[in-house]
Design a protein around this motif. Structure first.
Motif, PDB file in Angstrom:
ATOM      1  N   ARG A  44       0.832  -1.209   0.000  1.00  0.00           N
ATOM      2  CA  ARG A  44       0.000   0.000   0.000  1.00  0.00           C
ATOM      3  C   ARG A  44       0.865   1.257   0.000  1.00  0.00           C
ATOM      4  O   ARG A  44       0.593   2.213  -0.749  1.00  0.00           O
ATOM      5  N   HIS A  45       1.923   1.265   0.818  1.00  0.00           N
ATOM      6  CA  HIS A  45       2.825   2.416   0.852  1.00  0.00           C
ATOM      7  C   HIS A  45       3.488   2.622  -0.508  1.00  0.00           C
ATOM      8  O   HIS A  45       3.582   3.755  -1.006  1.00  0.00           O
ATOM      9  N   LEU A  46       3.970   1.531  -1.129  1.00  0.00           N
ATOM     10  CA  LEU A  46       4.599   1.634  -2.445  1.00  0.00           C
ATOM     11  C   LEU A  46       3.616   2.159  -3.477  1.00  0.00           C
ATOM     12  O   LEU A  46       3.951   3.022  -4.292  1.00  0.00           O
ATOM     13  N   SER A  47       2.386   1.661  -3.430  1.00  0.00           N
ATOM     14  CA  SER A  47       1.372   2.121  -4.375  1.00  0.00           C
ATOM     15  C   SER A  47       1.109   3.610  -4.209  1.00  0.00           C
ATOM     16  O   SER A  47       1.005   4.354  -5.195  1.00  0.00           O
ATOM     17  N   PHE A  48       1.031   4.078  -2.961  1.00  0.00           N
ATOM     18  CA  PHE A  48       0.798   5.496  -2.710  1.00  0.00           C
ATOM     19  C   PHE A  48       1.952   6.351  -3.231  1.00  0.00           C
ATOM     20  O   PHE A  48       1.737   7.448  -3.758  1.00  0.00           O
ATOM     21  N   MET A  49       3.188   5.861  -3.085  1.00  0.00           N
ATOM     22  CA  MET A  49       4.342   6.618  -3.601  1.00  0.00           C
ATOM     23  C   MET A  49       4.318   6.697  -5.111  1.00  0.00           C
ATOM     24  O   MET A  49       4.620   7.733  -5.709  1.00  0.00           O
ATOM     25  N   GLU A  50       3.952   5.601  -5.765  1.00  0.00           N
ATOM     26  CA  GLU A  50       3.942   5.592  -7.227  1.00  0.00           C
ATOM     27  C   GLU A  50       2.847   6.488  -7.796  1.00  0.00           C
ATOM     28  O   GLU A  50       3.022   7.079  -8.861  1.00  0.00           O
TER      29      GLU A  50
END
Length: 272
Positions: A44-50
């Motif tokens: 979820r964190h990676l998705s938010f950064m992307e």
């Protein structure tokens, strides 16, 4: 022929850090789940950064860049896109602090004789070479030898080595495929223009790889003798400077006993 992975006019320097992260993840053929496991963060964190919903910290940018094996120049670009200062220096090879690098490169080149070896930068420009490379540049038009000497142009230009390469179609296909891969990764406009230029060079042979070849050889005529080479490319694995990280040492090895004997004889002639 198109260049895979690029759109006309695309400029990675104008893209936000999230898009750059996604580009590199997709380039490495990793899912968000796979990268998040490697980097020890939540998907979820990676998705938010992307997507830009979350801004990565400086340390997070560097951690993800390390997991994705992003080149140092592009790591600096990712940091800038995220609002941070670059951390990797870019020092001229002529600088005093690069004396150890210059010495190491020269030692590698001279140690490879009587076989040819050269060093190029990220845009295929010649940085240094050993004496044995003279057999490649023999007869090349003087204008192609004026600095900066571009090794792709030197190889495929009709006034360069191309006239003496006996498997020009095969070797040309190999070099252009390599260049396309580099453009797809870096989106370097200079390399893109170099590719366009090289595509205009004449070649009477079909640009296909031989299915029965384990590696693509370079077959070139020199003083009435056909020489056959295999090549390897080496880089500095511990580089912390952009300039050093982008150096590539291409070493040519004889592909048969006849070539090895001829190269030894040519070296002995030069020494006499």
């Amino acid at each position: 022929m198109g260049i895979p992975g690029l759109q006309a006019g695309e400029d990675v320097k104008q893209r936000p850090v999230g898009e750059l992260l996604r580009q590199w993840r997709e380039q490495r053929r990793l899912s968000q789940l796979a990268l998040s496991i490697q980097a020890d963060i939540s998907t979820r964190h990676l998705s938010f950064m992307e997507t830009g919903r979350s801004s990565p910290s400086r340390d997070m940018v560097l951690r993800l860049a390390e997991e994705l094996d992003v080149p140092l120049r592009d790591r600096n670009q990712m940091l800038l896109a995220a609002g941070y200062a670059p951390v990797y220096g870019e020092t001229s090879l002529d600088a005093p602090e690069m004396v150890a690098v210059r010495s190491a490169v020269r030692r590698i080149l001279t140690g490879h004789e009587p076989y040819p070896a050269c060093v190029v930068d990220r845009r295929w420009n010649l940085v240094d070479s050993n004496a044995a490379t003279q057999l490649f540049t023999a007869g090349v038009a003087p204008e192609l030898m004026r600095p900066p000497v571009n090794t792709l142009r030197l190889s495929l230009h009709p006034k360069g080595m191309a006239a003496r390469i006996r498997n020009l179609g095969e070797w040309r296909a190999h070099l252009l495929a390599r260049l396309r891969r580099e453009i797809a990764v870096t989106a370097d406009e200079v390399l893109r223009e170099l590719y366009k230029e090289a595509m205009t060079y004449p070649c009477d042979e079909p640009e296909v790889h031989q299915d029965n070849d384990v590696v693509v050889p370079l077959r070139i005529e020199y003083k009435g003798t056909e020489l056959a080479f295999l090549s390897t490319i080496s880089t500095f694995g511990t580089a912390a400077d952009v300039t050093v990280a982008e150096l590539a040492i291409e070493s040519f090895f004889p592909a048969d006993d006849e070539t090895a004997e001829a190269l030894t004889a040519f070296r002995d002639q030069r020494r006499r």
